[in-house]
Design a protein around this motif. Structure first.
Motif, PDB file in Angstrom:
ATOM      1  N   ARG A  78      28.721  13.016   9.489  1.00  0.00           N
ATOM      2  CA  ARG A  78      28.162  14.245   9.046  1.00  0.00           C
ATOM      3  C   ARG A  78      26.746  13.750   9.375  1.00  0.00           C
ATOM      4  NH1 ARG A  78      29.838  12.867   4.204  1.00  0.00           N
ATOM      5  NH2 ARG A  78      27.818  13.478   3.385  1.00  0.00           N
ATOM      6  N   GLY A  79      26.163  15.090   9.079  1.00  0.00           N
ATOM      7  CA  GLY A  79      24.523  14.795   9.134  1.00  0.00           C
ATOM      8  C   GLY A  79      23.746  16.083   9.712  1.00  0.00           C
ATOM      9  N   GLY A  80      22.768  16.502   9.102  1.00  0.00           N
ATOM     10  CA  GLY A  80      22.147  17.754   9.672  1.00  0.00           C
ATOM     11  C   GLY A  80      20.910  17.440  10.507  1.00  0.00           C
ATOM     12  N   MET A  81      20.613  18.338  11.438  1.00  0.00           N
ATOM     13  CA  MET A  81      19.494  18.471  12.616  1.00  0.00           C
ATOM     14  C   MET A  81      18.729  19.903  12.613  1.00  0.00           C
ATOM     15  SD  MET A  81      20.234  17.140  16.251  1.00  0.00           S
ATOM     16  CE  MET A  81      18.911  16.809  17.339  1.00  0.00           C
ATOM     17  N   ALA A  82      17.443  19.730  12.535  1.00  0.00           N
ATOM     18  CA  ALA A  82      16.870  21.066  12.700  1.00  0.00           C
ATOM     19  C   ALA A  82      15.424  20.751  13.383  1.00  0.00           C
ATOM     20  CB  ALA A  82      16.428  21.371  11.370  1.00  0.00           C
ATOM     21  N   ILE A  83      14.681  21.575  13.833  1.00  0.00           N
ATOM     22  CA  ILE A  83      13.455  21.815  14.604  1.00  0.00           C
ATOM     23  C   ILE A  83      12.633  22.500  13.899  1.00  0.00           C
ATOM     24  CG2 ILE A  83      14.260  23.393  16.355  1.00  0.00           C
ATOM     25  CD1 ILE A  83      12.314  21.469  18.179  1.00  0.00           C
ATOM     26  N   ASP A  84      11.428  22.217  13.281  1.00  0.00           N
ATOM     27  CA  ASP A  84      10.622  23.235  12.948  1.00  0.00           C
ATOM     28  C   ASP A  84      10.006  24.358  13.851  1.00  0.00           C
ATOM     29  OD1 ASP A  84       7.378  21.600  12.465  1.00  0.00           O
ATOM     30  OD2 ASP A  84       8.712  21.599  14.097  1.00  0.00           O
ATOM     31  N   LYS A  85       9.625  25.384  13.226  1.00  0.00           N
ATOM     32  CA  LYS A  85       8.976  26.580  14.093  1.00  0.00           C
ATOM     33  C   LYS A  85       7.987  26.012  15.151  1.00  0.00           C
ATOM     34  CE  LYS A  85      10.258  30.073  10.661  1.00  0.00           C
ATOM     35  NZ  LYS A  85       9.744  31.284   9.826  1.00  0.00           N
ATOM     36  N   ALA A  86       7.123  25.150  14.815  1.00  0.00           N
ATOM     37  CA  ALA A  86       5.968  24.886  15.602  1.00  0.00           C
ATOM     38  C   ALA A  86       6.521  24.006  16.713  1.00  0.00           C
ATOM     39  CB  ALA A  86       5.145  24.062  14.798  1.00  0.00           C
ATOM     40  N   ALA A  87       7.810  23.491  16.487  1.00  0.00           N
ATOM     41  CA  ALA A  87       8.448  22.575  17.398  1.00  0.00           C
ATOM     42  C   ALA A  87       7.544  21.184  17.435  1.00  0.00           C
ATOM     43  CB  ALA A  87       8.673  22.849  18.858  1.00  0.00           C
ATOM     44  N   ARG A  88       7.283  20.755  16.222  1.00  0.00           N
ATOM     45  CA  ARG A  88       6.599  19.476  15.994  1.00  0.00           C
ATOM     46  C   ARG A  88       7.360  18.361  15.405  1.00  0.00           C
ATOM     47  NH1 ARG A  88       2.907  19.969  19.941  1.00  0.00           N
ATOM     48  NH2 ARG A  88       1.457  21.800  19.752  1.00  0.00           N
TER      49      ARG A  88
END
Lengths: 446, 212
Positions: free
Chosen positions: A178-188
């Motif tokens: 398991r594990g989560g992943m995400a990218i912030d809105k600014a893609a930084r």
């Protein structure tokens, strides 16, 4: 006479009624009406555990999870669908891709834990892992030293190609399911699961689980740092150099090429390059792998997290209340998944494969505040995190053989208006919403 | 048959005409918070599980620097009633010193909402600080006079007579901004039940009313 008696009894019953069975914060939907949902697009991909849509390239990617007892549906773990300009599936077969892994790990089937898409570039990020065999033994680090967890696919071309791979070695735990992943809105920042670092809990120095992210450059790849500078780099939340201006897809591709060549060339040297990252360990909230189960960056300083027994907040600019742990009852370890509303100060939690409750948290300046609202769906067990459908002012959640859609108030609060749609998938574990197309993508078996 | 029907109607109407009791719990409450001076920006700083990591698995009250805030909505009481009794049950788990400590219950005077913390009574729609951090402004943030001061020890459930407060709010004589529970005795510590973990629906407010 009988009718008169019944009428009187009915009136008296209403007069004598005490409070409703469910309190103000608690809502309940007893029956979800079966309704065809015109904004749903189903995509065939067996044993799907993750899905993401890249609006820029008009591509949907679906990841195959580890099946029961290690069984795999297809040797190709990743499926790409091309979309039309209206967001429907384009004619033609999907592209199926087998993910790379070193030959030493051949007996271990690799699978996808999580995926996400760059918001402005035609890139899809895939996080893969391999299970230990025989379960539950750990994987020999020597076997995993050349296993790249992060795969970056260029979806501007058809078929999509693997543009870059990284995140191997001692900075990442291996053998997680398991594990989560995400990218912030600014893609930084690309938040990735199951990081590890050398920490000092209980005054001992040892490898501990870590939260954090890869620091992305404007071409969509992580910055690179020399291996002997990696630890120092990981102690700062700032990128190793000032970010450049946003690049268009062509400019980003041109910028990536020499950097990828530099990275590959350095592999054989005594100082290989590593992705620049920020890593932080905790002493209470996230002390075991895998984790976290969800990353939801809501600002530069605040990230919401799905944790062992509920939801958590992580505030980078608060040294006194850096982590806030919101326990949810019952304690159903490792089942809570969190999703943040992209535009409203709200987050939603499900307890997957346990019950049909959806918690709605109010968020203020990156902290959970006030009391959460709880919606119970009768005869439903949630199997997926919530997908927020802002254009529709709804949320959707996957279940066994169906998806459930619930309407929200203008403030993002849950209501008792909900419907369901049957789909050909015994366990809908992931949903993806495209704000560009106004469509919800759902993986199905066929 | 007619006699039975008449008896049923009489009994039912008699019951309606006399006192009724409703029980509200914290499950009815949207406004709730645990504020702590040690984590001044958090709404839910119930207990410090470790340095800079707070959870709602418990609510620890320390003298002068922490408080539990809660507001019960009273809309379930029909109009035209007279409050005859209101009793609030507060669950608690640990009291230090063993000889006992005193809980103080006071009305909150100012509106509070999203983003409530030790520093602010809300941060949305705009940031508004307490007159004194921790809602400790006497006569400004919280009532000058305590609704109740109760001595507790060991563990259990403490009943507090809050009839006057509920009357005040129901009648509209004062704005219902709820209560705050604090600890004022030095060198003491109390762990009260967490509505989110150890004591769901444990904070019961029993209100008895009858037609005026």
């Amino acid at each position: 006479m009988v009718k008169t008696c019944l009428s009187i009894i009915l009136v008296l019953t209403n007069l004598l009624a005490a409070q409703p069975a469910y309190a103000q914060r608690e809502l309940r939907i007893r029956t979800l009406l079966e309704t065809p949902l015109p904004f749903v697009t189903t995509c065939a991909a067996p044993i799907a555990g993750s899905i993401t849509v890249n609006d820029v390239a008009k591509v949907v990617a679906i990841g195959q999870r580890l099946g029961v007892a290690g069984a795999m549906g297809n040797p190709e773990q990743l499926t790409f669908y091309k979309l039309t300009d209206q967001g429907q599936l384009a004619p033609g077969d999907p592209v199926r891709v087998k993910l790379p892994k070193p030959a030493k790990l051949d007996p271990h089937p690799n699978y996808i834990l999580a995926m996400t898409s760059h918001p402005t570039l035609p890139l899809v990020y895939v996080w893969q892992d391999v299970p230990p065999l025989p379960d539950p033994q750990v994987i020999d680090p020597a076997l995993a030293v050349e296993f790249d967890h992060l795969l970056v696919f260029d979806v501007s071309v058809w078929p999509p190609t693997l543009a870059f791979a990284c995140c191997r070695g001692s900075e990442h735990h291996v053998g997680d399911r398991r594990g989560g992943m995400a990218i912030d809105k600014a893609a930084r920042r690309l938040f990735v699961p199951n990081m590890q670092m050398i920490g000092k809990p209980m005054n001992m120095t040892k490898t501990v689980p870590a939260l954090g992210w890869l620091k992305l450059a404007n071409d969509g790849l992580p910055y690179f740092v020399e291996s002997d500078k990696a630890v120092a780099t990981a102690e700062s939340t700032q990128p190793p150099m000032p970010p450049g201006p946003p690049l268009d897809p062509a400019g980003a591709a041109a910028a990536r090429a020499p950097r990828i060549a530099q990275y590959e060339a350095a592999k054989a040297t005594p100082k290989p390059l590593l992705p620049a990252r920020y890593a932080e360990w905790t002493t209470y909230s996230f002390t075991v792998w895998p984790g976290p189960d969800s990353y939801c960056p809501v600002s530069d300083d605040s990230i919401l997290l799905g944790s062992d027994s509920g939801a958590a907040t992580w505030n980078l600019n608060d040294r006194l209340g850096r982590f806030g742990y919101f326990f949810i009852t019952p304690q159903a370890p490792y089942r809570y998944r969190l999703a943040a509303h992209p535009t409203l100060p709200a987050a939603y939690a499900t307890c997957i494969t346990y019950d049909g409750r959806i918690h709605r948290f109010e968020v203020a300046e990156g902290y959970f505040t006030l009391a959460p609202q709880v919606l119970s769906l009768d005869n439903v067990v949630c199997h997926s995190p919530v997908a927020v459908l802002p254009a529709n002012n709804q949320i959707a959640v996957g279940a066994a053989g169906k998806i459930c859609v619930v309407s929200l108030t203008p403030e993002g609060k849950l209501t008792t208006q909900g419907v369901q749609m049957t789909v050909n998938n015994p366990t809908v574990e992931a949903l993806a919403w495209s704000e560009k197309f106004g469509r919800l993508y759902v993986p199905v078996e066929k | 048959m007619r006699f039975a029907l008449a008896a049923l109607v009489t009994i039912a109407l008699a019951d309606v005409a006399h006192a009724r009791t409703i029980v509200l719990t914290e499950a009815d409450c949207e406004l709730m918070a645990c504020i702590q001076a040690d984590a001044p920006r958090m709404s839910w700083a119930g207990t410090a599980n470790t340095t800079a990591e707070y959870g709602v698995n418990a609510i620890d009250l320390y003298p002068g620097k922490s408080a539990f805030l809660i507001k019960y909505p009273l809309e379930k009481i029909p109009p035209g009633q007279k409050i005859t009794r209101a009793e609030w049950l507060i669950p608690y788990q640990i009291v230090s010193p063993p000889g006992g400590a005193r809980l103080q219950i006071r009305r909150i005077l100012k509106t509070w909402g999203p983003g409530v913390s030790h520093l602010n009574r809300m941060t949305r729609p705009q940031k508004v600080p307490w007159s004194v951090p921790g809602a400790r402004g006497v006569g400004q943030d919280r009532a000058a006079e305590a609704t109740a001061v109760v001595s507790i020890k060991n563990s259990g459930e403490q009943s507090v007579n809050v009839t006057q407060d509920v009357e005040l709010w129901y009648a509209g004589a004062a704005q219902n901004n709820g209560w705050m529970i604090t600890l004022e005795d030095q060198d003491s510590w109390i762990r009260i039940g967490s509505p989110m973990w150890s004591n769901p629906k444990g904070y019961k407010l029993r209100i008895t009313f009858e037609p005026e």
